[in-house]
Design an enzyme around this catalytic site. Structure first.
Site, PDB file in Angstrom:
ATOM      1  N   ASP A  84       0.873  -1.171   0.000  1.00  0.00           N
ATOM      2  CA  ASP A  84       0.000   0.000   0.000  1.00  0.00           C
ATOM      3  C   ASP A  84       0.912   1.223   0.000  1.00  0.00           C
ATOM      4  OD1 ASP A  84      -2.111  -1.722   0.354  1.00  0.00           O
ATOM      5  OD2 ASP A  84      -2.776  -0.877   2.260  1.00  0.00           O
ATOM      6  N   HIS A 140       4.626  -7.586   0.035  1.00  0.00           N
ATOM      7  CA  HIS A 140       4.187  -8.850  -0.561  1.00  0.00           C
ATOM      8  C   HIS A 140       4.804  -9.043  -1.951  1.00  0.00           C
ATOM      9  CE1 HIS A 140       0.832  -9.487   2.416  1.00  0.00           C
ATOM     10  NE2 HIS A 140       1.126  -8.209   2.622  1.00  0.00           N
ATOM     11  N   SER A 224       9.372   3.624   4.824  1.00  0.00           N
ATOM     12  CA  SER A 224      10.440   3.586   3.835  1.00  0.00           C
ATOM     13  C   SER A 224       9.891   3.410   2.426  1.00  0.00           C
ATOM     14  CB  SER A 224      11.433   2.476   4.176  1.00  0.00           C
ATOM     15  OG  SER A 224      12.672   2.733   3.570  1.00  0.00           O
TER      16      SER A 224
END
Length: 258
Positions: A84, A140, A224
């Site tokens: 996200d 992911h 980050s």
């Protein structure tokens, strides 16, 4: 005021002593008292969280929260967003092994540290993702494939927020970074997970040789960035590459196979 305070907590500073203090505090039980306030400031969706907010003992626990199964549908037959956040930039890696981000040229050789991998991605595509404090901070796999290798580089880290990208000395190529190279149908992709200031904020969670699209690989304990590198002719972006800071969700289609 609160938003700036929380932003400072999760992005850290260039002072290693202050950074250590912040890191210690966010893992303390006292910090858990800030979870509701943090959530309210960043308008975090409680409905998709794996647990109730009162079940997260510390601010760090809440920051690295998992989501309920099915919260991020995974698109099929394509490359999907690993996180996200914002798809900050999409571009081409030049034949002289550089790419341009936020008014700065980056050397692919410096970022990857391996000549064989550097040569592999010449002429390919890069995608830069920036995660803000409000975002889900687990990373992911963007594809199904085989883990070829994983290596870490760098020690000291500069900020990877907008100011850090402009003023730092190639922070995306010099910061602490954990690199994972995956193979999909004999073509390779590298995922560069870039750490925050003064600490190893990248934590791998996947240790198998095979990986499925959408499977969790790692998480950030502080905010980050992630960069994806694809071989030339491997993919075609399916997003508007002229758009800067395009909001994306983990599992959303970002590219088609060629």
């Amino acid at each position: 005021m609160k938003k700036q305070l929380y932003k400072t907590m999760v992005e850290l500073t260039q002072n290693p002593i202050y950074t250590k203090m912040i890191k210690t505090f966010t893992k303390s039980k006292v910090s858990g008292r800030l979870n509701h306030s943090f959530s309210k400031v960043y308008q975090i969706n409680h409905g998709e969280m794996e647990r109730e907010i009162h079940e997260y003992a510390t601010l760090n626990d809440f920051f690295v929260r998992k989501l309920k199964p099915g919260s991020r549908p995974i698109a099929s037959d394509c490359v999907v967003s690993p996180v996200d956040g914002k798809l900050s930039q999409v571009g081409t890696i030049t034949e002289d092994a550089t790419f341009h981000i936020k008014e700065k040229d980056y050397k692919l050789g410096t970022m990857l540290g391996l000549e064989s991998s550097t040569q592999r991605y010449l002429g390919g595509t890069f995608m830069l993702f920036y995660l803000s404090p409000k975002d889900y901070h687990r990373i992911h796999s963007p594809l199904t494939g085989r883990l070829v290798k994983r290596w870490a580089l760098g020690k000291y880290s500069e900020p990877v927020n907008q100011m850090g990208l402009l003023l730092g000395k190639e922070p995306l190529a010099n910061n602490y970074r954990l690199i994972t190279e995956l193979e999909h149908k004999d073509r390779r992709m590298a995922m560069v997970k870039i750490g925050a200031l003064n600490v190893n904020s990248v934590h791998p969670t996947h240790h198998k040789k095979e990986v499925e699209v959408g499977e969790e690989l790692a998480y950030f304990s502080f905010g980050s960035s992630v960069i994806l590198l694809f071989e030339k002719g491997m993919i075609e972006p399916s997003v508007d590459t002229s758009t800067v800071d395009l909001p994306v969700m983990q599992g959303q289609e970002i590219a088609k196979w060629l």
